[in-house]
Write a protein that holds these residues in place. Sequence first.
Motif, PDB file in Angstrom:
ATOM      1  N   TYR A 177      -0.637  11.787  -3.360  1.00 47.70           N
ATOM      2  CA  TYR A 177      -0.759  10.502  -4.389  1.00 47.70           C
ATOM      3  C   TYR A 177      -1.579  10.902  -5.913  1.00 47.70           C
ATOM      4  O   TYR A 177      -2.558  11.520  -6.160  1.00 47.70           O
ATOM      5  N   TYR A 206      -2.976   5.384  -9.102  1.00 48.36           N
ATOM      6  CA  TYR A 206      -1.990   4.700  -8.122  1.00 48.36           C
ATOM      7  C   TYR A 206      -3.050   4.623  -6.154  1.00 48.36           C
ATOM      8  O   TYR A 206      -3.485   3.696  -5.860  1.00 48.36           O
ATOM      9  N   SER A 246      -4.508   1.612  -4.898  1.00 51.60           N
ATOM     10  CA  SER A 246      -4.742   1.005  -3.633  1.00 51.60           C
ATOM     11  C   SER A 246      -6.526   0.978  -2.329  1.00 51.60           C
ATOM     12  O   SER A 246      -6.334  -0.102  -2.325  1.00 51.60           O
ATOM     13  N   GLN A 303       8.610  -3.113  -5.460  1.00 55.49           N
ATOM     14  CA  GLN A 303       8.775  -1.614  -5.854  1.00 55.49           C
ATOM     15  C   GLN A 303       7.655  -1.043  -6.239  1.00 55.49           C
ATOM     16  O   GLN A 303       6.454  -0.354  -5.552  1.00 55.49           O
ATOM     17  N   ARG A 304       7.399  -1.146  -7.348  1.00 54.26           N
ATOM     18  CA  ARG A 304       6.045  -1.117  -7.555  1.00 54.26           C
ATOM     19  C   ARG A 304       4.385  -1.308  -7.080  1.00 54.26           C
ATOM     20  O   ARG A 304       4.002  -0.306  -6.918  1.00 54.26           O
ATOM     21  N   THR A 318       4.063  -2.872  -4.033  1.00 53.41           N
ATOM     22  CA  THR A 318       4.098  -2.607  -2.628  1.00 53.41           C
ATOM     23  C   THR A 318       3.514  -0.458  -2.506  1.00 53.41           C
ATOM     24  O   THR A 318       3.719  -1.017  -1.352  1.00 53.41           O
ATOM     25  N   VAL A 319       3.809  -0.097  -3.691  1.00 54.71           N
ATOM     26  CA  VAL A 319       2.977   1.642  -3.123  1.00 54.71           C
ATOM     27  C   VAL A 319       1.991   1.766  -2.839  1.00 54.71           C
ATOM     28  O   VAL A 319       1.182   2.264  -1.804  1.00 54.71           O
ATOM     29  N   GLN A 320       0.724   0.221  -3.197  1.00 53.93           N
ATOM     30  CA  GLN A 320      -0.758   0.352  -3.053  1.00 53.93           C
ATOM     31  C   GLN A 320      -0.567   0.292  -1.894  1.00 53.93           C
ATOM     32  O   GLN A 320      -1.346   0.913  -0.021  1.00 53.93           O
ATOM     33  N   ASP A 345       1.844   0.820   0.595  1.00 52.67           N
ATOM     34  CA  ASP A 345       2.752   2.734   1.350  1.00 52.67           C
ATOM     35  C   ASP A 345       0.828   3.842   1.547  1.00 52.67           C
ATOM     36  O   ASP A 345       1.148   3.929   2.725  1.00 52.67           O
ATOM     37  N   ILE A 346       0.411   3.359  -0.020  1.00 50.45           N
ATOM     38  CA  ILE A 346      -0.460   4.199   0.233  1.00 50.45           C
ATOM     39  C   ILE A 346      -1.674   3.806   1.511  1.00 50.45           C
ATOM     40  O   ILE A 346      -2.601   5.095   2.361  1.00 50.45           O
TER      41      ILE A 346
END
Length: 265
Positions: A51, A55, A59, A142-143, A145-147, A149-150
């Motif tokens: 990643y 990001y 996270s 969406q931006r 929740t990238v955290q 996801d990581i």
Amino acid sequence: MSFATIIGVLVGFGLFVGAIVLSTENFWVFLNLPSVIMVIGGTFAATFTAYEFRYVLLSLKSLQSVLFVNKVTRSILTNEVGRVIRWGYIIQKSGLPGLESDAGKVRHQDRFLGFGIDLVISGYTGQEIREILATTVETTFQRNTVQSDILRAMSSTAPAFGMIGTLVGLIIMLDNMGEDPSKIGPGMAVALITTLYGILFARLILLPAATKVQQREEILRFRNYLIAEGLALLAERKSPRYIQDKMNAYLDPSIHFSIDRMRKG
């Protein structure tokens, strides 16, 4: 973090540690610094490779934020309804200039709310405001929740590096087996502890943190949709009581806002 959450965490962790202490007198065997370093270091290396650096840092920063109480509580949702209703009365009395004047500070403190108020003042229709703010809500979600996801990916990686650490420990143990066979037992214990650390790091820290970040973003998305509907109703010049009933439809009945109760108070 709320007091009840802290108590729950302490009780659960205490039971976990207590079970280990009751199972063996040599509980210090569960402490091994090289195993911790191997699991955490390997997980970080894989994550930074997969990643973007920025990001990953966000996270890791979110791990700290999950310790604090969520800002969007049930009472906050009720207050949001009350605020939009008050703006409905202001628009009835003073028009959009009154809304612009009253919402001056809020527009700078809350970017989403400020953007929505600007749309109302600009003269967009209610449906146009719903569409624009819906796009804003979803792209923001969406931006953010990238955290999560990581963190969820890290929770899948940590046990793998626990297994790798175990293999490394077994290789070292077998290499030294010819010198002193009596060290096979302790060496096996040290080798297996890395797998334990990998699973604990994933299941007690990373995965719960990912779940909480996801949950908080979902709550924020719900709050923003609630506000978006209220602002669209303001643009449509709906009555304060209609705004109350329409926005209350989003909420649990136990936290509905009441104009009549507000007037009595």
